[in-house]
Write a protein that holds these residues in place. Sequence first.
Motif, PDB file in Angstrom:
ATOM      1  N   TRP A   1      -4.622   1.868   7.829  1.00  0.00           N
ATOM      2  CA  TRP A   1      -3.269   1.439   7.445  1.00  0.00           C
ATOM      3  C   TRP A   1      -2.232   1.953   8.434  1.00  0.00           C
ATOM      4  O   TRP A   1      -2.378   2.985   9.070  1.00  0.00           O
ATOM      5  CB  TRP A   1      -2.929   1.908   6.035  1.00  0.00           C
ATOM      6  CG  TRP A   1      -3.067   3.396   5.804  1.00  0.00           C
ATOM      7  CD1 TRP A   1      -2.162   4.375   6.119  1.00  0.00           C
ATOM      8  CD2 TRP A   1      -4.187   4.058   5.222  1.00  0.00           C
ATOM      9  NE1 TRP A   1      -2.652   5.606   5.755  1.00  0.00           N
ATOM     10  CE2 TRP A   1      -3.888   5.446   5.187  1.00  0.00           C
ATOM     11  CE3 TRP A   1      -5.408   3.625   4.688  1.00  0.00           C
ATOM     12  CZ2 TRP A   1      -4.762   6.401   4.673  1.00  0.00           C
ATOM     13  CZ3 TRP A   1      -6.287   4.572   4.180  1.00  0.00           C
ATOM     14  CH2 TRP A   1      -5.958   5.946   4.170  1.00  0.00           C
TER      15      TRP A   1
ATOM     16  N   GLN B   1       1.533   0.960   7.513  1.00  0.00           N
ATOM     17  CA  GLN B   1       2.440   0.088   6.783  1.00  0.00           C
ATOM     18  C   GLN B   1       3.709  -0.223   7.576  1.00  0.00           C
ATOM     19  O   GLN B   1       4.289   0.655   8.201  1.00  0.00           O
ATOM     20  CB  GLN B   1       2.817   0.708   5.421  1.00  0.00           C
ATOM     21  CG  GLN B   1       1.691   0.632   4.402  1.00  0.00           C
ATOM     22  CD  GLN B   1       0.781   1.834   4.437  1.00  0.00           C
ATOM     23  OE1 GLN B   1       0.547   2.406   5.497  1.00  0.00           O
ATOM     24  NE2 GLN B   1       0.252   2.227   3.288  1.00  0.00           N
TER      25      GLN B   1
ATOM     26  N   ASN C   1      -3.539   0.385  -2.985  1.00  0.00           N
ATOM     27  CA  ASN C   1      -2.899  -0.905  -2.708  1.00  0.00           C
ATOM     28  C   ASN C   1      -2.779  -1.681  -4.010  1.00  0.00           C
ATOM     29  O   ASN C   1      -3.773  -1.863  -4.715  1.00  0.00           O
ATOM     30  CB  ASN C   1      -3.727  -1.683  -1.683  1.00  0.00           C
ATOM     31  CG  ASN C   1      -3.074  -2.983  -1.264  1.00  0.00           C
ATOM     32  OD1 ASN C   1      -1.910  -3.000  -0.875  1.00  0.00           O
ATOM     33  ND2 ASN C   1      -3.805  -4.081  -1.347  1.00  0.00           N
TER      34      ASN C   1
ATOM     35  N   SER D   1       0.848  -1.191   0.000  1.00  0.00           N
ATOM     36  CA  SER D   1       0.000   0.000   0.000  1.00  0.00           C
ATOM     37  C   SER D   1       0.884   1.240   0.000  1.00  0.00           C
ATOM     38  O   SER D   1       1.855   1.316   0.759  1.00  0.00           O
ATOM     39  CB  SER D   1      -0.911   0.023   1.229  1.00  0.00           C
ATOM     40  OG  SER D   1      -1.805  -1.073   1.215  1.00  0.00           O
TER      41      SER D   1
ATOM     42  N   ILE E   1       2.419  -4.713   5.335  1.00  0.00           N
ATOM     43  CA  ILE E   1       2.709  -3.577   4.450  1.00  0.00           C
ATOM     44  C   ILE E   1       1.526  -3.248   3.541  1.00  0.00           C
ATOM     45  O   ILE E   1       1.658  -2.476   2.597  1.00  0.00           O
ATOM     46  CB  ILE E   1       3.980  -3.823   3.610  1.00  0.00           C
ATOM     47  CG1 ILE E   1       3.860  -5.112   2.802  1.00  0.00           C
ATOM     48  CG2 ILE E   1       5.200  -3.869   4.516  1.00  0.00           C
ATOM     49  CD1 ILE E   1       5.071  -5.373   1.902  1.00  0.00           C
ATOM     50  N   THR E   2       0.367  -3.854   3.844  1.00  0.00           N
ATOM     51  CA  THR E   2      -0.843  -3.498   3.103  1.00  0.00           C
ATOM     52  C   THR E   2      -1.873  -2.950   4.086  1.00  0.00           C
ATOM     53  O   THR E   2      -1.795  -3.182   5.293  1.00  0.00           O
ATOM     54  CB  THR E   2      -1.447  -4.714   2.377  1.00  0.00           C
ATOM     55  OG1 THR E   2      -1.762  -5.725   3.344  1.00  0.00           O
ATOM     56  CG2 THR E   2      -0.479  -5.267   1.348  1.00  0.00           C
TER      57      THR E   2
ATOM     58  N   PRO F   1       7.825   0.241   1.029  1.00  0.00           N
ATOM     59  CA  PRO F   1       6.786   0.131   2.051  1.00  0.00           C
ATOM     60  C   PRO F   1       7.102   0.976   3.281  1.00  0.00           C
ATOM     61  O   PRO F   1       8.249   1.065   3.716  1.00  0.00           O
ATOM     62  CB  PRO F   1       6.797  -1.370   2.397  1.00  0.00           C
ATOM     63  CG  PRO F   1       7.414  -2.038   1.204  1.00  0.00           C
ATOM     64  CD  PRO F   1       8.414  -1.066   0.688  1.00  0.00           C
TER      65      PRO F   1
END
Length: 535
Positions: free
Chosen positions: A452, A454, A316, A301, A482-483, A387
């Motif tokens: 989020w 990340q 994403n 993302s 990381i999403t 990320p």
Amino acid sequence: MKKPSTHKHSRRQPTKRFTGPTALAALAGVAAAAVVLSVAELIGAFFTARATPLIALGSTFIDFTPPWMKDFAIATFGTNDKTALFAGMAVTVLLLACVLGVVAYRKWALGVAGVLLMGAVIVASVVTRASVKPVDAIPSLIGTAAGLIVLRLLITRLWRMSEWPDTAADVAAKEPERPATTRRAFFAATGLTAAASAIAATGGRLLSAARSNVAQARESLRLPAPATAAPAVPAGVQSKVPGVTPWLTPNKDFYRIDTALSVPEINARDWELRVHGLVEQEVRLTFQDLLDAKLIESHVSLTCVSNPVGGYLAGNAKWLGMPIREVLKMARPKDGADMVLSTSIDGFSASTPIEVLQDDRDAMLAIGMNGEPLPLEHGYPVRMVVPGLYGFVSATKWVVDLEVTRFADSKAYWTQRGWSERGPIKTMARVEVPKSFAKVPAGRVAIGGTAWAQTRGITKVEVQIDNGPWTAATLSDEASLITWRQWSYDWDATPGPHYIKTRATDGTGELQTDKRADPVPDGASGWQSVMVTVE
């Protein structure tokens, strides 16, 4: 006694009987400006796209835009900020052209000086662009000369109109010393100029498209299979609430915020990345080197630092590329290096902490996005994907240079303009359904959104109705740290106006701060509040 004729008035000073010279002079200025831009557009088809006046001027304007104005433009126009910029530039050029036309009619020497000054500004904007050579100023120089010639021809017609008698009696009394020019003839000349300008501008764009085969090359490119494929995505990553953003953002819907007014068109076979600076070995990579490398695939993302609280400048996607840590291993950074300054072909640069590019978060030189080559507007042929960092310090598109350096020695594009050197993404949760100011029926109402943090992940999302207690929402499955992660909440809504507020907790146990902060200098923060009316 013989009555003196009126034709001896100075050609630069219209008689009282000649009405509307100012408006017509302004129109002449607009026609001349159209010639400048269209001729430069046509000739610029044989040069770099950044050599055209509007692109060069717009890019220069962006370079000198203060952070507050950039933030205002993005907050107001979102991903249409470039369209708004072009509209503003068009209005500005139109007004300046009108002024120069009037000045040239009343005092030709001042008009010429004004046109030459504008031409100098355009040329300076062109030659100061990244990857632009002095020869690329030729389209602007020729365009300025052509515009000046057209302005002279049209203004001369206006001067002649000012000496042409209006009444039949005047005509019988004295024939003018110079040929008459009627309003109809002036408008005809202006119309022909406008038509020719439109044809030239259109021809220039068509010629540029015909000369460029980058789009076709991208379409024919077949990406190799990754050496390390992305982990399987759990079945329950998508929020069950209808209307929530898709967990995987389609390429066409992925946000685009950058400084490039004209999307750079780079032929992949000509692309080269230079890695230099505080390194033991300078490295140069071609696109074929990337295709031959052990590529990795990862869902990541990305978030823009200009994203406001609850904003949609985040996306994403599944990325394919070469790990940057492997590139740095080839170059062998020297002791003391703490930053990599990445530079785009259009001159944008980003400062990324070197340790972030060397750890296991899979920062990459991406060549693929959601199973296809990068779209041109998202960095084709190669961009960076890192990320956990906002794009202004990591996500360089059309990247062509990596300089291993120190934060103390080098400053990136936005750092020079008051933004922070480092940009870790802040924890954020947003309400996507229902929309702010929506009207919903009483009873069971589904609330949903995305959160989020990340590299840290999301472990909790909470919802508050009005000033009531915070209640945990239902989290969708997590694909990776990381999403982003989606959530849902069922609300038993009662009639009347209500406020919905949300907050998230990251994987380290840290609660999203309620302290409101603007995007400048390192990203917005605060809790989003959405007002809805229950009927």
